[in-house]
Design a protein around this motif. Structure first.
Motif, mmCIF file in Angstrom:
data_model
loop_
_atom_site.group_PDB
_atom_site.id
_atom_site.type_symbol
_atom_site.label_atom_id
_atom_site.label_comp_id
_atom_site.label_asym_id
_atom_site.label_seq_id
_atom_site.Cartn_x
_atom_site.Cartn_y
_atom_site.Cartn_z
ATOM 1 N N LYS A 25 0.473 -8.442 -16.567
ATOM 2 C CA LYS A 25 0.671 -7.327 -15.644
ATOM 3 C C LYS A 25 1.863 -7.651 -14.759
ATOM 4 N N ILE A 26 2.916 -6.864 -14.902
ATOM 5 C CA ILE A 26 4.149 -7.102 -14.154
ATOM 6 C C ILE A 26 4.302 -6.046 -13.067
ATOM 7 N N GLY A 27 4.262 -6.480 -11.811
ATOM 8 C CA GLY A 27 4.465 -5.579 -10.692
ATOM 9 C C GLY A 27 5.936 -5.277 -10.487
ATOM 10 N N ILE A 28 6.230 -4.067 -10.056
ATOM 11 C CA ILE A 28 7.615 -3.639 -9.843
ATOM 12 C C ILE A 28 7.716 -2.957 -8.488
ATOM 13 N N SER A 29 8.492 -3.533 -7.565
ATOM 14 C CA SER A 29 8.757 -2.863 -6.291
ATOM 15 C C SER A 29 9.990 -1.986 -6.459
ATOM 16 N N ILE A 30 10.001 -0.812 -5.820
ATOM 17 C CA ILE A 30 11.000 0.208 -6.151
ATOM 18 C C ILE A 30 12.316 0.060 -5.403
ATOM 19 N N GLY A 31 12.364 -0.806 -4.375
ATOM 20 C CA GLY A 31 13.607 -0.933 -3.615
ATOM 21 C C GLY A 31 13.882 0.291 -2.768
ATOM 22 N N ASP A 32 15.138 0.489 -2.422
ATOM 23 C CA ASP A 32 15.564 1.601 -1.578
ATOM 24 C C ASP A 32 15.440 2.919 -2.337
ATOM 25 N N PHE A 85 10.180 -1.444 2.055
ATOM 26 C CA PHE A 85 9.311 -2.496 2.572
ATOM 27 C C PHE A 85 7.852 -2.240 2.219
ATOM 28 N N LEU A 86 7.385 -1.000 2.350
ATOM 29 C CA LEU A 86 5.990 -0.703 2.019
ATOM 30 C C LEU A 86 5.698 -1.040 0.557
ATOM 31 N N SER A 87 6.642 -0.741 -0.323
ATOM 32 C CA SER A 87 6.487 -1.068 -1.738
ATOM 33 C C SER A 87 6.443 -2.579 -1.935
ATOM 34 N N LEU A 88 7.396 -3.273 -1.335
ATOM 35 C CA LEU A 88 7.469 -4.724 -1.483
ATOM 36 C C LEU A 88 6.239 -5.413 -0.908
ATOM 37 N N GLN A 89 5.805 -4.964 0.251
ATOM 38 C CA GLN A 89 4.654 -5.582 0.910
ATOM 39 C C GLN A 89 3.391 -5.469 0.056
ATOM 40 N N ARG A 90 3.120 -4.272 -0.460
ATOM 41 C CA ARG A 90 1.920 -4.060 -1.274
ATOM 42 C C ARG A 90 1.999 -4.864 -2.572
ATOM 43 N N ALA A 91 3.166 -4.876 -3.187
ATOM 44 C CA ALA A 91 3.326 -5.623 -4.434
ATOM 45 C C ALA A 91 3.150 -7.122 -4.203
ATOM 46 N N THR A 92 3.704 -7.625 -3.097
ATOM 47 C CA THR A 92 3.583 -9.047 -2.795
ATOM 48 C C THR A 92 2.145 -9.427 -2.486
ATOM 49 N N ASP A 93 1.432 -8.541 -1.793
ATOM 50 C CA ASP A 93 0.012 -8.778 -1.525
ATOM 51 C C ASP A 93 -0.747 -8.977 -2.837
ATOM 52 N N ASP A 94 -0.500 -8.102 -3.799
ATOM 53 C CA ASP A 94 -1.200 -8.201 -5.075
ATOM 54 C C ASP A 94 -0.753 -9.427 -5.867
ATOM 55 N N LEU A 95 0.514 -9.785 -5.736
ATOM 56 C CA LEU A 95 1.041 -10.962 -6.424
ATOM 57 C C LEU A 95 0.374 -12.230 -5.905
ATOM 58 N N HIS A 113 -3.532 -10.506 -8.571
ATOM 59 C CA HIS A 113 -3.864 -9.267 -9.271
ATOM 60 C C HIS A 113 -2.782 -8.859 -10.273
ATOM 61 N N ILE A 114 -1.565 -9.350 -10.060
ATOM 62 C CA ILE A 114 -0.478 -9.168 -11.030
ATOM 63 C C ILE A 114 0.079 -10.543 -11.367
ATOM 64 N N ASP A 115 0.762 -10.646 -12.499
ATOM 65 C CA ASP A 115 1.210 -11.944 -12.993
ATOM 66 C C ASP A 115 2.625 -12.303 -12.556
ATOM 67 N N ALA A 116 3.422 -11.314 -12.202
ATOM 68 C CA ALA A 116 4.793 -11.555 -11.762
ATOM 69 C C ALA A 116 5.293 -10.314 -11.042
ATOM 70 N N LEU A 117 6.423 -10.470 -10.356
ATOM 71 C CA LEU A 117 7.006 -9.352 -9.603
ATOM 72 C C LEU A 117 8.483 -9.212 -9.948
ATOM 73 N N VAL A 118 8.882 -7.983 -10.256
ATOM 74 C CA VAL A 118 10.292 -7.651 -10.443
ATOM 75 C C VAL A 118 10.682 -6.716 -9.307
ATOM 76 N N THR A 119 11.684 -7.104 -8.537
ATOM 77 C CA THR A 119 12.052 -6.331 -7.350
ATOM 78 C C THR A 119 13.338 -5.540 -7.593
ATOM 79 N N ALA A 120 13.279 -4.234 -7.377
ATOM 80 C CA ALA A 120 14.480 -3.402 -7.424
ATOM 81 C C ALA A 120 15.266 -3.625 -6.127
#
Length: 351
Positions: free
Chosen positions: A6-13, A100-110, A114-121
């Motif tokens: 499961k790869i989390g993706i934060s959406i960036g700006d 930030f809201l996207s990044l924060q939630r994704a990092t919490d799960d990381l 709950h997710i195996d890795a994070l790819v940040t836009a």
């Protein structure tokens, strides 16, 4: 094939090209054969960008937790409830707030596993600043969230890997920030990452000088003799094959980098300018030294082309696959450390 990651993706700006490259990547359904993507953002924002880039055959599966992700679809978690006014190409407070809201939630799960890795836009490092994000960029934020004492900004591609001793700091502070201890720490991180994350058994690392001509034997600065060379001697004493210091201009111009597994530059632009020149389309920014895996494309928000359907998704796609590979390599390394006899079986099972 083992269970998909499961790869989390934060959406960036939201006003940049982040969602454009995400959507273009996930529009290729073959991605779902390799991982289960989970986008952290909002369906309305994603739909706006999907219409802008005219991708009509991608539908997001809305979930409230990674545990509910569909393994053959692009999943999305809504990280806020209100409507967002998108102004493509604008560097404004809105873009930073929702990045930030996207990044924060994704990092919490990381961090929670709950997710195996994070790819940040890409984010805008200025408009994302707030009481909870007072950092020069993703790297430093994730380092703090992970409570990691040292990390390495590591730009990687098929042809070149470049790390930096000093990252997002003013050029005027570079020389005073470079110490033998810091160089040695970065070399240890790089050496470990090359073995653990990239499966290079005996890494060979080139180290660049700080000054033009690598100091010219002290004629153009003493940092090479007083700081860098002692650090290299200590690294070799610790079993790290680190050579140099090399003059940065000639080193890249004559292709010497191709003889090494990685390059350690002294500061941001010294390493990233040649890297992006050589590997811009396929380059990936990887943060080595964290307990979890985070990658990103090696480009920024690209406000100038946002909404024009011109952004290439190649770097983002490479970041996604790099995250998958690194997680698998780390897990295989952990198994090998517990039972070296598993090596031949893992080699056959790798995909």
């Amino acid at each position: 094939m083992s269970e998909k990651l499961k790869i989390g993706i934060s959406i960036g700006d939201v006003n940049g090209v982040g969602l454009e490259v995400i959507i273009k990547t996930l529009a290729d359904s073959r991605i779902f054969d390799y991982c289960t993507p989970i986008v952290y953002g909002h369906t309305k924002v994603a739909s706006f960008h999907r219409r802008t880039v005219q991708v009509h055959d991608l539908n997001f599966n809305v979930i409230d937790s990674p545990a509910n992700a569909h393994h053959k679809k692009a999943n999305i978690i809504n990280c806020w409830e209100e409507d967002v006014k998108i102004e493509l190409g604008a560097a404004n407070e809105t873009g930073g707030k929702y990045a930030f809201l996207s990044l924060q939630r994704a990092t919490d799960d990381l961090i929670s596993g709950h997710i195996d890795a994070l790819v940040t836009a890409p984010i805008n490092k200025d408009n994302i600043q707030n009481e909870e994000f007072n950092f020069p960029g993703h790297t430093e934020y994730l380092q703090q969230r992970d409570n990691s004492p040292e990390v390495l900004m590591f730009l990687v591609s098929d042809t070149l890997r470049v790390g930096v001793v000093t990252g997002h700091i003013p050029v005027a502070q570079v020389a005073q920030s470079i110490t033998a201890e810091k160089i040695l720490a970065k070399l240890k991180l790089m050496n470990t990452s090359l073995k653990q994350d990239f499966w290079i058994r005996k890494p060979k690392i080139a180290v660049l000088g700080l000054n033009p001509h690598a100091g010219d034997n002290g004629l153009i600065g003493n940092e090479e003799k007083d700081i860098i060379m002692p650090a290299l001697e200590e690294a070799r004493a610790n079993g790290i094959l680190a050579l140099g210091p090399y003059p940065a201009d000639g080193f890249f111009a004559n292709g010497a980098y191709m003889q090494f597994d990685a390059v350690l530059a002294m500061y941001h632009d010294q390493g990233l300018i040649p890297f992006k020149q050589i590997s811009f389309e396929s380059g990936v920014n990887y943060t080595a030294g964290l307990s979890f895996v985070r990658t990103s494309p090696d480009h920024g928000t690209a406000y100038d082309i946002a909404g024009k359907n011109k952004a290439s998704e190649v770097s983002f796609r490479e970041a996604l696959f790099q995250a998958i590979h690194i997680v698998k390599h780390r897990r295989e390394t952990a198994v090998l450390n517990e039972n070296p006899l598993q090596f031949s079986k893992l080699s056959r099972d790798r995909d």
